[in-house]
Design an enzyme around this catalytic site. Structure first.
Site, PDB file in Angstrom:
ATOM      1  N   LYS A  92      19.866  51.126 125.819  1.00 57.35           N
ATOM      2  CA  LYS A  92      20.006  51.791 127.129  1.00 57.35           C
ATOM      3  C   LYS A  92      18.681  52.027 127.864  1.00 57.35           C
ATOM      4  O   LYS A  92      18.652  52.018 129.088  1.00 57.35           O
ATOM      5  CB  LYS A  92      20.742  53.125 126.965  1.00 57.35           C
ATOM      6  CG  LYS A  92      22.189  52.931 126.536  1.00 57.35           C
ATOM      7  CD  LYS A  92      22.890  54.248 126.362  1.00 57.35           C
ATOM      8  CE  LYS A  92      24.267  54.052 125.754  1.00 57.35           C
ATOM      9  NZ  LYS A  92      24.990  55.313 125.595  1.00 57.35           N
TER      10      LYS A  92
ATOM     11  N   ASP B 221      27.095  57.433 131.820  1.00 59.83           N
ATOM     12  CA  ASP B 221      27.156  58.408 130.718  1.00 59.83           C
ATOM     13  C   ASP B 221      27.001  59.845 131.203  1.00 59.83           C
ATOM     14  O   ASP B 221      27.673  60.758 130.728  1.00 59.83           O
ATOM     15  CB  ASP B 221      26.022  58.151 129.709  1.00 59.83           C
ATOM     16  CG  ASP B 221      26.315  57.002 128.764  1.00 59.83           C
ATOM     17  OD1 ASP B 221      27.498  56.694 128.534  1.00 59.83           O
ATOM     18  OD2 ASP B 221      25.350  56.413 128.242  1.00 59.83           O
TER      19      ASP B 221
ATOM     20  N   ALA C 248      20.530  58.973 124.166  1.00 65.02           N
ATOM     21  CA  ALA C 248      21.679  59.806 124.547  1.00 65.02           C
ATOM     22  C   ALA C 248      21.233  61.246 124.812  1.00 65.02           C
ATOM     23  O   ALA C 248      21.711  61.889 125.760  1.00 65.02           O
ATOM     24  CB  ALA C 248      22.737  59.774 123.450  1.00 65.02           C
TER      25      ALA C 248
ATOM     26  N   THR D 114      11.913  64.384 115.567  1.00 59.19           N
ATOM     27  CA  THR D 114      10.576  64.074 116.091  1.00 59.19           C
ATOM     28  C   THR D 114      10.328  65.008 117.267  1.00 59.19           C
ATOM     29  O   THR D 114      10.844  64.814 118.367  1.00 59.19           O
ATOM     30  CB  THR D 114      10.518  62.594 116.570  1.00 59.19           C
ATOM     31  OG1 THR D 114      11.060  61.767 115.548  1.00 59.19           O
ATOM     32  CG2 THR D 114       9.115  62.162 116.911  1.00 59.19           C
TER      33      THR D 114
HETATM   34  P1  ATR Z   1      20.842  57.125 121.022  1.00 61.39           P
HETATM   35  O1  ATR Z   1      20.695  56.115 122.105  1.00 61.39           O
HETATM   36  O2  ATR Z   1      22.224  57.215 120.449  1.00 61.39           O
HETATM   37  O3  ATR Z   1      20.316  58.466 121.404  1.00 61.39           O
HETATM   38  P2  ATR Z   1      18.439  56.893 119.458  1.00 61.39           P
HETATM   39  O4  ATR Z   1      17.624  56.806 120.713  1.00 61.39           O
HETATM   40  O5  ATR Z   1      18.092  55.993 118.311  1.00 61.39           O
HETATM   41  O6  ATR Z   1      19.967  56.592 119.778  1.00 61.39           O
HETATM   42  O7  ATR Z   1      18.432  58.428 118.985  1.00 61.39           O
HETATM   43  C1  ATR Z   1      18.975  58.872 117.789  1.00 61.39           C
HETATM   44  C2  ATR Z   1      18.816  60.377 117.674  1.00 61.39           C
HETATM   45  O8  ATR Z   1      19.267  60.801 116.371  1.00 61.39           O
HETATM   46  C3  ATR Z   1      17.367  60.839 117.769  1.00 61.39           C
HETATM   47  O9  ATR Z   1      17.352  62.143 118.297  1.00 61.39           O
HETATM   48  C4  ATR Z   1      16.930  60.823 116.307  1.00 61.39           C
HETATM   49  O10 ATR Z   1      15.842  61.647 116.002  1.00 61.39           O
HETATM   50  P3  ATR Z   1      14.329  61.036 116.141  1.00 61.39           P
HETATM   51  O11 ATR Z   1      14.015  61.096 117.614  1.00 61.39           O
HETATM   52  O12 ATR Z   1      13.495  61.941 115.337  1.00 61.39           O
HETATM   53  O13 ATR Z   1      14.385  59.620 115.620  1.00 61.39           O
HETATM   54  C5  ATR Z   1      18.187  61.397 115.657  1.00 61.39           C
HETATM   55  N1  ATR Z   1      18.248  61.041 114.231  1.00 61.39           N
HETATM   56  C6  ATR Z   1      18.551  59.835 113.722  1.00 61.39           C
HETATM   57  N2  ATR Z   1      18.510  59.869 112.365  1.00 61.39           N
HETATM   58  C7  ATR Z   1      18.129  61.123 112.019  1.00 61.39           C
HETATM   59  C8  ATR Z   1      17.902  61.804 110.783  1.00 61.39           C
HETATM   60  N3  ATR Z   1      18.045  61.185 109.607  1.00 61.39           N
HETATM   61  N4  ATR Z   1      17.560  63.115 110.823  1.00 61.39           N
HETATM   62  C9  ATR Z   1      17.409  63.751 112.012  1.00 61.39           C
HETATM   63  N5  ATR Z   1      17.619  63.176 113.207  1.00 61.39           N
HETATM   64  C10 ATR Z   1      17.968  61.880 113.218  1.00 61.39           C
END
Ligand code: ATR
Length: 291
Positions: free
Chosen positions: A77, A117, A146, A168
């Protein structure tokens, strides 16, 4: 027309598709194909597993082959913003593209990027949780694609307080800075609230897999401190987050409503017809909850 009521695939069939990785879980083909059939449109909707390195080639290929439109899901996206010939106001405003319309003008095809969205989030929260965003206090979990769209939409619609939590932290801090600049009336914080709130909104991917931990740190914030919990995840239909929230007495809803409303807007953008919402909802319910 075939016996199923769908028009037969032939040389005039228009095509739409969702691109993502992973994509096998997507309920979008079921929703859109039901809508095309209901309106008697000779259109079909497919799903393609596409890696980020191939996104540009997929978009150029779709232009060359006269596709009608794409939906984009994780992880495309944000990436797609730079690949569009034109951006609709919605994509500019929320900084992400989840819908592309391929438009023929003067012999060339343009890819126009939209964001459906953001509007879908507000609609789903209102319909499924009876929640009005203006003046609300919200804890948003996640600051990926998202999460960022959700944060900007919540701020745009006038939430009073917005708490951003993400693994993060720098990503939450960067969204917080953007909101302070663009929506100065919203009180935005990074970290958990120290007071009662109206909504926890999960925009992380935690909950997609059964072994995932909760996206909420219960030592820092308890379900008893919120009225409602919305999970953008729709498969599984009840994540551990929603099960725990329900047990604590919160109003809860999964991401079906958001998927429905972003899809309905995309359908109208591609076809120029009003989306048959009831049919799309029941196709999604069948796909997600079973017949
Ligand atoms: P989307 O487009 O669905 O938002 P994304 O940009 O990959 O996909 O974001 C995934 C989200 O889930 C992020 O907030 C990510 O945290 P980070 O920014 O720290 O990567 C979170 N997320 C994914 N796996 C995680 C985990 N194991 N523990 C905590 N947060 C997680």
């Amino acid at each position: 027309m075939s016996q199923s009521g769908k028009s037969d695939i032939n040389a005039s069939t228009r095509l739409c598709a969702v691109l993502g990785s992973p994509i096998a879980h997507s309920a979008s083909p079921a929703m859109h194909n039901a809508a095309f059939a209901a309106l008697g449109l000779n259109w079909r909707y497919l799903a393609f597993e596409v890696q980020p390195k191939n996104l540009r080639a997929a978009i150029e290929g779709a232009k060359a082959m006269n596709f009608a439109g794409f939906n984009l899901t994780v992880p495309h996206k944000l990436l797609a913003l730079k690949m569009m010939d034109k951006l609709d106001e919605s994509a500019k405003m929320f900084g992400a593209v989840n819908t592309i319309k391929f438009e023929q003008t003067a012999g060339t095809v343009q890819a126009i990027g939209f964001n459906t969205d953001a509007a879908a989030i507000a609609l789903a929260l209102r319909e499924d949780l009876k929640l009005k965003l203006r003046g609300a206090r919200v804890l948003l979990l996640g600051a990926g694609g998202a999460g960022r769209t959700a944060a900007l939409k919540l701020a745009c619609d006038g939430v009073a307080e917005l708490y951003l939590v993400n693994r993060t932290r720098s990503k939450a801090a960067s969204i917080s800075r953007e909101i302070k600049k663009r929506f100065s009336k919203v009180k935005v914080f990074t970290g958990y609230p120290d007071r009662e709130i109206d909504l926890i909104l999960n925009a992380t991917s935690l909950g997609l897999k059964p072994e995932d931990p909760l996206p909420l740190d219960e030592k820092q914030f308890s379900f008893r401190q919120t009225q409602a919990v919305y999970d953008m995840i729709y498969r599984p239909a009840e994540t551990r987050l929603l099960a725990a929230a329900k047990k604590a007495g919160c109003r809860t809803a999964n991401g079906l409503g958001m998927l429905l409303h972003q899809g309905a807007r995309a359908f109208a953008i591609w076809t120029g017809r009003a989306a048959p919402i009831k049919i799309m909802r029941s196709a999604l319910e069948k796909n997600i909850y079973g017949p």
